[in-house]
Design a protein around this motif. Structure first.
Motif, PDB file in Angstrom:
ATOM      1  N   THR A 236      14.840-124.200  71.276  1.00  0.00           N
ATOM      2  CA  THR A 236      15.199-124.517  72.652  1.00  0.00           C
ATOM      3  C   THR A 236      16.461-125.376  72.633  1.00  0.00           C
ATOM      4  N   SER A 237      17.115-125.484  73.795  1.00  0.00           N
ATOM      5  CA  SER A 237      18.235-126.418  73.934  1.00  0.00           C
ATOM      6  C   SER A 237      17.717-127.727  74.501  1.00  0.00           C
ATOM      7  N   ASP A 238      18.415-128.799  74.141  1.00  0.00           N
ATOM      8  CA  ASP A 238      18.152-130.103  74.748  1.00  0.00           C
ATOM      9  C   ASP A 238      19.104-130.232  75.944  1.00  0.00           C
ATOM     10  N   PRO A 239      18.623-130.756  77.086  1.00  0.00           N
ATOM     11  CA  PRO A 239      19.512-130.888  78.250  1.00  0.00           C
ATOM     12  C   PRO A 239      20.830-131.607  77.933  1.00  0.00           C
ATOM     13  N   ALA A 240      20.806-132.565  76.997  1.00  0.00           N
ATOM     14  CA  ALA A 240      22.031-133.305  76.650  1.00  0.00           C
ATOM     15  C   ALA A 240      23.104-132.368  76.086  1.00  0.00           C
ATOM     16  N   GLU A 241      22.678-131.261  75.482  1.00  0.00           N
ATOM     17  CA  GLU A 241      23.657-130.315  74.928  1.00  0.00           C
ATOM     18  C   GLU A 241      24.392-129.581  76.054  1.00  0.00           C
TER      19      GLU A 241
END
Ligand code: NAD
Length: 271
Positions: A236-241
């Motif tokens: 998954t992606s982290d929102p910070a990315e």
């Protein structure tokens, strides 16, 4: 972002849906570069207060609250009036969005209207108001949070996919209409979409729960199963990315990056 400094000092950024999730992560990234933040979303006062604290911690020189329900065009207009009174919007991030997982035959007109209103008409109403002033100032950034579902389809997402394809199209028209505004020195006016794949926020919780239930209640197995289906990186992606990419799009160096739809999807749309 590391090495970029506080290049957004003196800029104002309105980020819709920034009380949580991807929107909050984007607002934190912009705040870290010195931007004043227009905080927006549907939340209780505690939700706003928690986001304000996070943004102050990230370095925001100012946080201004906006609380328009994006299903209501008059409320959006009032928000844009207030944003003009604040000093205007240099950076507009249309991030707020809703998802309803339902088959086409079972999607009610109410679901269709709500998803299209928040995900597509909302950005129309904010961009219509914000872009002329950006052009007059010679600098402006519109970052629209679309989705991989603005580029490819999946079953049981007719309203969502339609809204996100629409947002990609709307962004391209706006990019063309404002491509000539400003200069390299002033930074220009750009309009782009970021197209995330699976990113860990509240919006995907119902889909994770449904998939976990099919795996005996094992949440991790549910996420792994969702990823295996579509997202080749299996991460998954982290929102910070997503926040870091939005910040980069706001930099002067990105003056010629406009009309794009950038996937952050672990290879989903490369297939
Ligand atoms: P989220 O549910 O945590 O955040 C959604 C935000 O939208 C909230 O702040 C909420 O207050 C706001 N919002 C919803 N309805 C609104 C309304 N009627 N009026 C005003 N504000 C409203 O989810 P998120 O994942 O952070 O979603 C942010 C964006 O990212 C959405 O546009 C979503 O479609 C998109 N996206 C998310 C993913 C993912 O996997 N999380 C993937 C692709 C795209």
């Amino acid at each position: 972002m590391q090495g970029m400094g506080r290049f957004l000092e003196g800029r104002r950024a309105l980020v819709t849906g920034s009380v949580q999730g991807i929107g909050l992560a984007i607002a934190e990234a912009l705040a870290g570069a010195g931007a004043r933040i227009g905080l927006h979303g549907l939340a209780e006062p505690e939700g706003f207060a928690a986001a304000e604290a996070a943004l102050a911690g990230a370095g925001a020189p100012e946080v201004r609250r906006f609380a328009a329900d994006l299903r209501d065009p008059a409320a959006i207009d009032a928000m844009m009036d207030a944003a003009e009174g604040w000093g205007g919007v240099d950076i507009l991030v249309n991030n707020a969005g809703i998802q309803r997982t339902v088959s086409l035959a079972e999607a009610t007109p109410e679901i269709w209207d709500a998803v299209l209103a928040v995900n597509l008409s909302g950005p129309f109403h904010t961009m219509r108001r914000a872009l002329p002033a950006m052009a007059a100032r010679g600098y402006g950034r519109v970052v629209n949070i679309a989705s991989v579902h603005g580029l490819v389809a999946s079953v049981e997402k007719a309203p969502y996919v339609s809204s996100k394809f629409g947002l990609v199209g709307l962004s391209r028209v706006a990019a063309l209409e404002y491509a000539g505004a400003g200069s390299r020195e002033s930074g220009g006016v750009t309009v782009n979409c970021i197209c995330p794949g699976w990113t860990e926020t509240a919006i995907i919780a119902p889909q994770i729960e449904a998939r976990a239930a099919a795996h005996g209640g094992d949440r991790a197995a549910g996420i792994a199963s969702l990823l295996a289906e579509k997202q080749p990186s299996r991460r998954t992606s982290d929102p910070a990315e997503i926040g870091a990419l939005a910040l980069w799009l706001c930099a002067p160096i990105a003056h010629n990056v406009t009309g794009t739809s950038i996937p952050v999807d672990g290879g989903w749309t490369a297939q």
